[in-house]
Design an enzyme around this catalytic site. Sequence first.
Site: not given
Length: 388
Positions: A133, A242, A244, A367
């Site tokens: 990602f 994404c 989350n 994140e």
Amino acid sequence: MQKFDGVDFLEIDGLFSDEEILVRDSVRRFVSDRVLPVIERHNREGTFPADLIPGMAELGMLGANLQGYGAAGLNNVAYGLIMQELERGDSGIRSFVSVQGALCMYPIYTYGSDAQKERYLPGMVKGEVIGCFGLTEADFGSNPSGMRTSARKDGNSYILNGSKMWITNGGIAHVAIVWGRLDGVIRGFLVDKGTPGYSTKDIHGKWSLRASVTSELTFQDCRVPLDNILPGVEGLKGPLGCLNQARYGIAWGGLGAAMACYHEALEYSKTRIQFDRPIAGFQMVQEKLAWMIREITKGQLLALQLGKLKDAGKVKAHQVSLGKMNNVDVGLQCARLARSILGANGITDEYQCGRHMCNLESVYTYEGTHDIHTLVLGEAVTGIPAYK
């Protein structure tokens, strides 16, 4: 190593369904039998145990809470318990599964075309196609809206230019979900390994997440077919949606690391003799163990409620932020307390707590950093965004 039978001070197991318990216990055995015997060697050598991937796929861990395409179709509580048990083994192992499912399979599943779903998802469920990602850039971490990666249309292709940093799975991925600006709008692109102009470079010298692949992605006039754009979303809500999903899993994962450290410290304190008695009998050690079990128990209830809200379609982003920031913080503090209980032994990799402590320093940051999630909560309760 002492056998791990779980940490359940408040009989929370009674709140899980039989299926959820079965899933958790299956992954718990996998971690005890397959992950823990090898993880210290991989941590020392800075290598990812790729031979674990088929076993994780066979147990349905990859994209476990997605429906169809061979995915397990589990509810979000069961998915969370998978993340908990994997991080009990190592944050890098949980990160691999989390990135594969929440950050790569989820955007294809949610924002992708039918053709993209059929092309990628069945292989990703089986662990035959690995994803990464690409959102974070070297200069834009907490502020992804400032990204510089861009795309322009050229005939039957998009041409990507830019770079991404700190990308889990980057060097082993068969496909990258890359976010960049197209005509000023953030869009997602599927970039296959081997595409001309796309290269990766693994990051070495890490103190943390050493058993995980972390990479830089570079795009130099990288030509991507028009069919490889994610058609179902535009703007920053795509990548944030994404993230989350991943943050939800991390809320459970932090507990897994906390449980590992608490269990190790408790068992050690019962057998470590000082002043002619086990150190578990001293007040200062008991205070540390009491703090750990108190915070783990509260974190378990928080994660469970998040899972129930998520299964009901009611969970809010700021609630997930609460779970991520709280439970990772609990995990990190438990690791530090466990290290102190183990004394000098706590700095050797004969024991787990030092590895978890180093790993969680990264989880504390990625994140969404602890501070950014604090501001998310601040905005939720005041209505005033402090970071704008």
